[in-house]
Design a protein around this motif. Structure first.
Motif, PDB file in Angstrom:
ATOM      1  N   THR A 171     -10.579  20.872  37.051  1.00  0.00           N
ATOM      2  CA  THR A 171      -9.495  20.753  38.034  1.00  0.00           C
ATOM      3  C   THR A 171      -8.129  21.068  37.429  1.00  0.00           C
ATOM      4  OG1 THR A 171      -9.298  18.384  37.564  1.00  0.00           O
ATOM      5  CG2 THR A 171     -10.755  19.047  39.368  1.00  0.00           C
ATOM      6  N   GLU A 172      -7.992  20.959  36.103  1.00  0.00           N
ATOM      7  CA  GLU A 172      -6.692  21.194  35.476  1.00  0.00           C
ATOM      8  C   GLU A 172      -6.209  22.631  35.640  1.00  0.00           C
ATOM      9  OE1 GLU A 172      -8.282  17.518  33.887  1.00  0.00           O
ATOM     10  OE2 GLU A 172      -9.139  19.510  34.148  1.00  0.00           O
ATOM     11  N   THR A 173      -7.115  23.548  35.930  1.00  0.00           N
ATOM     12  CA  THR A 173      -6.692  24.928  36.131  1.00  0.00           C
ATOM     13  C   THR A 173      -5.814  25.076  37.375  1.00  0.00           C
ATOM     14  OG1 THR A 173      -8.781  25.350  37.297  1.00  0.00           O
ATOM     15  CG2 THR A 173      -8.695  25.928  34.961  1.00  0.00           C
ATOM     16  N   SER A 174      -5.852  24.104  38.274  1.00  0.00           N
ATOM     17  CA  SER A 174      -5.064  24.188  39.511  1.00  0.00           C
ATOM     18  C   SER A 174      -3.566  24.064  39.244  1.00  0.00           C
ATOM     19  CB  SER A 174      -5.502  23.099  40.493  1.00  0.00           C
ATOM     20  OG  SER A 174      -5.221  21.811  39.967  1.00  0.00           O
ATOM     21  N   ILE A 175      -3.180  23.579  38.079  1.00  0.00           N
ATOM     22  CA  ILE A 175      -1.752  23.442  37.775  1.00  0.00           C
ATOM     23  C   ILE A 175      -1.164  24.737  37.237  1.00  0.00           C
ATOM     24  CG2 ILE A 175      -1.982  20.967  37.310  1.00  0.00           C
ATOM     25  CD1 ILE A 175      -1.957  21.549  34.362  1.00  0.00           C
ATOM     26  N   LEU A 176      -1.997  25.764  37.061  1.00  0.00           N
ATOM     27  CA  LEU A 176      -1.540  27.057  36.556  1.00  0.00           C
ATOM     28  C   LEU A 176      -1.383  28.049  37.704  1.00  0.00           C
ATOM     29  CD1 LEU A 176      -3.834  27.169  33.418  1.00  0.00           C
ATOM     30  CD2 LEU A 176      -1.356  26.935  33.416  1.00  0.00           C
ATOM     31  N   PRO A 177      -0.617  29.127  37.496  1.00  0.00           N
ATOM     32  CA  PRO A 177      -0.441  30.131  38.561  1.00  0.00           C
ATOM     33  C   PRO A 177      -1.777  30.654  39.073  1.00  0.00           C
ATOM     34  CG  PRO A 177       1.110  30.517  36.774  1.00  0.00           C
ATOM     35  CD  PRO A 177       0.202  29.423  36.296  1.00  0.00           C
ATOM     36  N   ASP A 178      -1.846  30.890  40.364  1.00  0.00           N
ATOM     37  CA  ASP A 178      -3.081  31.319  41.022  1.00  0.00           C
ATOM     38  C   ASP A 178      -3.257  32.830  40.854  1.00  0.00           C
ATOM     39  OD1 ASP A 178      -5.348  31.439  42.536  1.00  0.00           O
ATOM     40  OD2 ASP A 178      -4.328  31.230  44.473  1.00  0.00           O
ATOM     41  N   LEU A 179      -3.763  33.235  39.704  1.00  0.00           N
ATOM     42  CA  LEU A 179      -3.951  34.639  39.370  1.00  0.00           C
ATOM     43  C   LEU A 179      -5.379  34.869  38.890  1.00  0.00           C
ATOM     44  CD1 LEU A 179      -0.680  35.217  37.281  1.00  0.00           C
ATOM     45  CD2 LEU A 179      -1.071  35.919  39.659  1.00  0.00           C
ATOM     46  N   ASP A 180      -5.898  36.072  39.127  1.00  0.00           N
ATOM     47  CA  ASP A 180      -7.214  36.407  38.581  1.00  0.00           C
ATOM     48  C   ASP A 180      -7.177  36.442  37.057  1.00  0.00           C
ATOM     49  OD1 ASP A 180      -8.396  36.585  41.057  1.00  0.00           O
ATOM     50  OD2 ASP A 180      -8.104  38.748  41.240  1.00  0.00           O
ATOM     51  N   LEU A 181      -6.080  36.956  36.516  1.00  0.00           N
ATOM     52  CA  LEU A 181      -5.900  37.010  35.066  1.00  0.00           C
ATOM     53  C   LEU A 181      -4.487  36.564  34.735  1.00  0.00           C
ATOM     54  CD1 LEU A 181      -6.919  37.804  32.201  1.00  0.00           C
ATOM     55  CD2 LEU A 181      -5.947  40.081  32.634  1.00  0.00           C
ATOM     56  N   LEU A 182      -4.376  35.483  34.004  1.00  0.00           N
ATOM     57  CA  LEU A 182      -3.076  34.981  33.550  1.00  0.00           C
ATOM     58  C   LEU A 182      -2.942  35.263  32.060  1.00  0.00           C
ATOM     59  CD1 LEU A 182      -0.472  33.267  33.881  1.00  0.00           C
ATOM     60  CD2 LEU A 182      -1.890  31.249  33.412  1.00  0.00           C
ATOM     61  N   ILE A 183      -1.852  35.905  31.667  1.00  0.00           N
ATOM     62  CA  ILE A 183      -1.568  36.145  30.253  1.00  0.00           C
ATOM     63  C   ILE A 183      -0.212  35.531  29.929  1.00  0.00           C
ATOM     64  CG2 ILE A 183      -1.205  37.850  28.430  1.00  0.00           C
ATOM     65  CD1 ILE A 183      -3.005  39.759  29.850  1.00  0.00           C
ATOM     66  N   LEU A 184      -0.203  34.595  28.997  1.00  0.00           N
ATOM     67  CA  LEU A 184       1.025  33.944  28.565  1.00  0.00           C
ATOM     68  C   LEU A 184       1.298  34.276  27.103  1.00  0.00           C
ATOM     69  CD1 LEU A 184       0.709  30.333  30.038  1.00  0.00           C
ATOM     70  CD2 LEU A 184       2.182  32.170  30.853  1.00  0.00           C
ATOM     71  N   SER A 185       2.538  34.618  26.797  1.00  0.00           N
ATOM     72  CA  SER A 185       2.939  34.852  25.410  1.00  0.00           C
ATOM     73  C   SER A 185       3.540  33.562  24.864  1.00  0.00           C
ATOM     74  CB  SER A 185       3.959  35.987  25.331  1.00  0.00           C
ATOM     75  OG  SER A 185       3.377  37.213  25.720  1.00  0.00           O
ATOM     76  N   ILE A 186       2.909  32.997  23.841  1.00  0.00           N
ATOM     77  CA  ILE A 186       3.380  31.763  23.231  1.00  0.00           C
ATOM     78  C   ILE A 186       4.237  32.138  22.028  1.00  0.00           C
ATOM     79  CG2 ILE A 186       2.720  29.533  22.277  1.00  0.00           C
ATOM     80  CD1 ILE A 186       1.793  30.007  25.174  1.00  0.00           C
ATOM     81  N   GLU A 187       5.528  31.943  22.129  1.00  0.00           N
ATOM     82  CA  GLU A 187       6.431  32.362  21.071  1.00  0.00           C
ATOM     83  C   GLU A 187       6.667  31.277  20.029  1.00  0.00           C
ATOM     84  OE1 GLU A 187       9.995  34.071  22.634  1.00  0.00           O
ATOM     85  OE2 GLU A 187       8.942  35.176  24.205  1.00  0.00           O
ATOM     86  N   SER A 188       6.578  30.034  20.427  1.00  0.00           N
ATOM     87  CA  SER A 188       6.822  28.931  19.494  1.00  0.00           C
ATOM     88  C   SER A 188       5.675  28.810  18.493  1.00  0.00           C
ATOM     89  CB  SER A 188       6.963  27.617  20.273  1.00  0.00           C
ATOM     90  OG  SER A 188       6.919  26.507  19.404  1.00  0.00           O
ATOM     91  N   GLU A 189       6.026  28.819  17.211  1.00  0.00           N
ATOM     92  CA  GLU A 189       5.000  28.718  16.175  1.00  0.00           C
ATOM     93  C   GLU A 189       4.270  27.383  16.224  1.00  0.00           C
ATOM     94  OE1 GLU A 189       3.741  30.879  14.118  1.00  0.00           O
ATOM     95  OE2 GLU A 189       5.053  32.487  14.816  1.00  0.00           O
ATOM     96  N   SER A 190       4.988  26.321  16.532  1.00  0.00           N
ATOM     97  CA  SER A 190       4.343  25.002  16.568  1.00  0.00           C
ATOM     98  C   SER A 190       3.360  24.910  17.729  1.00  0.00           C
ATOM     99  CB  SER A 190       5.398  23.900  16.670  1.00  0.00           C
ATOM    100  OG  SER A 190       6.178  24.049  17.845  1.00  0.00           O
TER     101      SER A 190
END
Length: 257
Positions: A87-106
């Motif tokens: 169910t936690e996926t429901s808090i993310l954008p409703d896209l077939d493919l989500l790509i996020l760039s994580i810039e923070s090293e931590s």
């Protein structure tokens, strides 16, 4: 392939540019990947999207797709297939493919360590392996959700993380600036523009918030709490506490306990 509610598989791949996976019918589970190095790609709805180091992808169940290593590259990544029932996926954008760039090293390191825990627990298959894997996966999904909602510069996000984990230590603006590749003056300006507070005020607020929790929920004295949260001078601690809570630590402690 039939996927049960408890099916969770994971892997850690380092693939040449001959690597490709085609699923014209998709799968009935989620796929999440985190790129550690090199370049990969995903094709959905006829559109190709690239993923590089620090990119995390989430592919929706039932989505026809193809993915692999980009030509002339290698692709180093970790991945997990997990049930559609999460169910936690429901808090993310409703896209077939989500790509996020994580810039923070931590944040990158935290995500990677969560994947490593999934890898280990899914292979070991101890008594609570599925619960442990699910917990690590939920951590990743919540961090992704935080990234989509938070609009803070990645360098400021890194400084906030450093302040939180090194709260008890003295800070030097020049050392923090060097960590994120900025001059001290530029960091100070960008930090206040992003958060509304100076670095010192933000650190003091973190310390005082933690102090308030300790005063309310433990039997530590005000002077002990002062040093627990990183203040070296009790008078300074008292002044900061009054600034944020309107009363001194002793009065706050008596009222709350």
């Amino acid at each position: 392939m039939e996927i049960s509610d408890r099916t969770m598989i994971a892997g850690h791949f380092h693939e040449p540019d001959t690597y490709v996976t085609k699923r014209p019918q998709g799968r009935n589970d989620w796929l999440i990947t985190f790129t550690l190095g090199g370049e990969g790609y995903f094709v959905t709805s006829g559109k190709e999207q690239c993923c590089q180091a620090g990119d995390i992808t989430l592919l929706r169940p039932g989505t026809p797709h193809q993915y692999g290593t980009r030509k002339g590259q290698t692709w180093h990544f970790v991945w997990t297939h997990f049930p559609a029932a999460f169910t936690e996926t429901s808090i993310l954008p409703d896209l077939d493919l989500l790509i996020l760039s994580i810039e923070s090293e931590s944040i990158r390191e935290r995500i990677f360590q969560a994947f490593i825990r999934i890898l280990g627990d899914s292979r070991e298959r101890g008594e609570y392996w599925h619960e442990l894997c699910s917990s690590a996966l939920r951590e990743i999904l919540f961090m992704m959700a935080q990234q989509t909602s938070r609009k803070v510069d990645a360098r400021i996000e890194e400084i906030l993380h450093i302040l939180s984990v090194q709260m008890r230590q003295p800070i030097r603006i020049d050392e923090l600036a060097k960590t994120v590749g900025l001059s001290p003056s530029r960091l100070s300006h960008l930090f206040k523009a992003s958060t509304g507070h100076s670095i010192v005020d933000t650190l003091n607020r973190m310390r005082i918030q933690q102090a308030a929790l300790l005063l309310e929920h433990t039997d530590r004295s005000a002077s002990e709490v002062c040093y627990d949260v990183g203040f070296q001078n009790y008078n300074h601690f008292t002044n900061q506490f009054r600034k944020w809570f309107g009363v001194n630590p002793s009065t706050f402690m008596k009222e709350k306990r």
